[in-house]
Design a protein around this motif. Structure first.
Motif, mmCIF file in Angstrom:
data_model
loop_
_atom_site.group_PDB
_atom_site.id
_atom_site.type_symbol
_atom_site.label_atom_id
_atom_site.label_comp_id
_atom_site.label_asym_id
_atom_site.label_seq_id
_atom_site.Cartn_x
_atom_site.Cartn_y
_atom_site.Cartn_z
ATOM 1 N N ASP A 65 0.826 -1.203 -0.037
ATOM 2 C CA ASP A 65 -0.059 -0.190 -0.022
ATOM 3 C C ASP A 65 0.767 1.279 0.133
ATOM 4 O OD1 ASP A 65 -2.209 -1.464 0.169
ATOM 5 O OD2 ASP A 65 -2.531 -1.279 2.072
ATOM 6 N N LYS A 66 2.108 1.198 0.687
ATOM 7 C CA LYS A 66 2.743 2.464 0.666
ATOM 8 C C LYS A 66 3.556 2.612 -0.397
ATOM 9 C CE LYS A 66 1.623 2.854 4.846
ATOM 10 N NZ LYS A 66 0.679 3.958 5.075
ATOM 11 N N LYS A 69 1.144 4.301 -2.646
ATOM 12 C CA LYS A 69 0.899 5.774 -2.336
ATOM 13 C C LYS A 69 1.914 6.488 -2.934
ATOM 14 C CE LYS A 69 -0.869 7.558 1.553
ATOM 15 N NZ LYS A 69 -1.187 7.756 2.798
ATOM 16 N N LYS A 73 1.442 9.681 -5.314
ATOM 17 C CA LYS A 73 2.134 10.866 -4.990
ATOM 18 C C LYS A 73 2.885 11.404 -6.080
ATOM 19 C CE LYS A 73 -0.445 11.954 -1.527
ATOM 20 N NZ LYS A 73 -1.599 13.096 -1.564
ATOM 21 N N TRP A 157 4.035 13.129 2.271
ATOM 22 C CA TRP A 157 3.328 12.196 2.346
ATOM 23 C C TRP A 157 4.135 10.880 1.836
ATOM 24 C CZ3 TRP A 157 -0.654 10.737 4.723
ATOM 25 C CH2 TRP A 157 -1.687 11.948 5.042
ATOM 26 N N ALA A 161 5.418 7.419 3.937
ATOM 27 C CA ALA A 161 5.289 6.292 3.603
ATOM 28 C C ALA A 161 6.682 5.330 3.740
ATOM 29 C CB ALA A 161 4.782 6.163 2.139
#
Length: 198
Positions: A65-66, A69, A73, A157, A161
């Motif tokens: 998931d990270k 992300k 981003k 962000w 992460a």
């Protein structure tokens, strides 16, 4: 992280798509663990292994998931025509630390090696320190030029992460200690203290 640096949109898309594969693996492995417990009724170390694997798989899924992300981003950051904040080399350094920590945690799992697991847990301090340093730099950019706020927040962000990948790697290493020794060091700091003493 390569896509973050290079702006490779295709690589970013591949990372996002592969997150779905990771999700499917997590569900499948959890089902396997449940069936194993129901059919074999493992005890002692075998039960610890199955329970820990179930938790480790959750950490690996969250690492996926990270990564997604970071890819999302990165896509947003590279879509903007003007980049006011340079891509800080410290971000790549922080990412390398997190990747090395994850590799070490997975190596400790493959070899059931408590010492390597403790070393992986101890490495989290360096990631946290790198995160704090990057955060300070980004705050400085935002204070000096308010036009950088949106871009800086997206970069924060990304770095957060990365820092969370280190936390998940630490969780994996803690589960290795649990499998091998039966000692649950989560939330106790015991594994970290033993690393500091060594």
């Amino acid at each position: 992280m390569d896509a973050f640096s290079s702006g490779d949109l295709e690589a970013m898309q591949q990372v996002v798509e592969r997150d779905r594969e990771v999700d499917a693996y997590e569900v499948g492995i959890d089902e396997d663990c449940t069936l194993l417990i129901a059919r074999r009724q493992p005890t002692a170390r075998d039960l610890r292994l199955v329970m820990a694997v179930s938790r480790i798989v959750t950490d690996l899924e969250r690492i996926g998931d990270k990564a997604a992300k970071i890819a999302n981003k990165s896509r947003k950051l590279h879509a903007v025509a003007i980049q006011r904040i340079p891509r800080l080399s410290e971000i790549q350094h922080c990412a390398r630390l997190a990747i090395e920590m994850l590799q070490s945690a997975l190596d400790s799992l493959a070899r059931m090696d408590i010492d390597t697991a403790r070393q992986a847990i101890g490495a989290d301090k360096a990631i946290d320190a790198a995160f704090d340093a990057i955060l300070r730099q980004l705050i400085t950019f935002m204070m000096e030029d308010p036009r950088t706020i949106s871009e800086a927040l997206d970069i924060i962000w990304v770095v957060k992460a990365i820092e969370r990948v280190g936390d998940h790697a630490s969780n994996i290493a803690e589960n290795v200690i649990y499998i091998v020794s039966g000692e649950d060091v989560r939330h106790t700091g015991a594994a970290r203290m033993k690393t500091d003493e060594a």
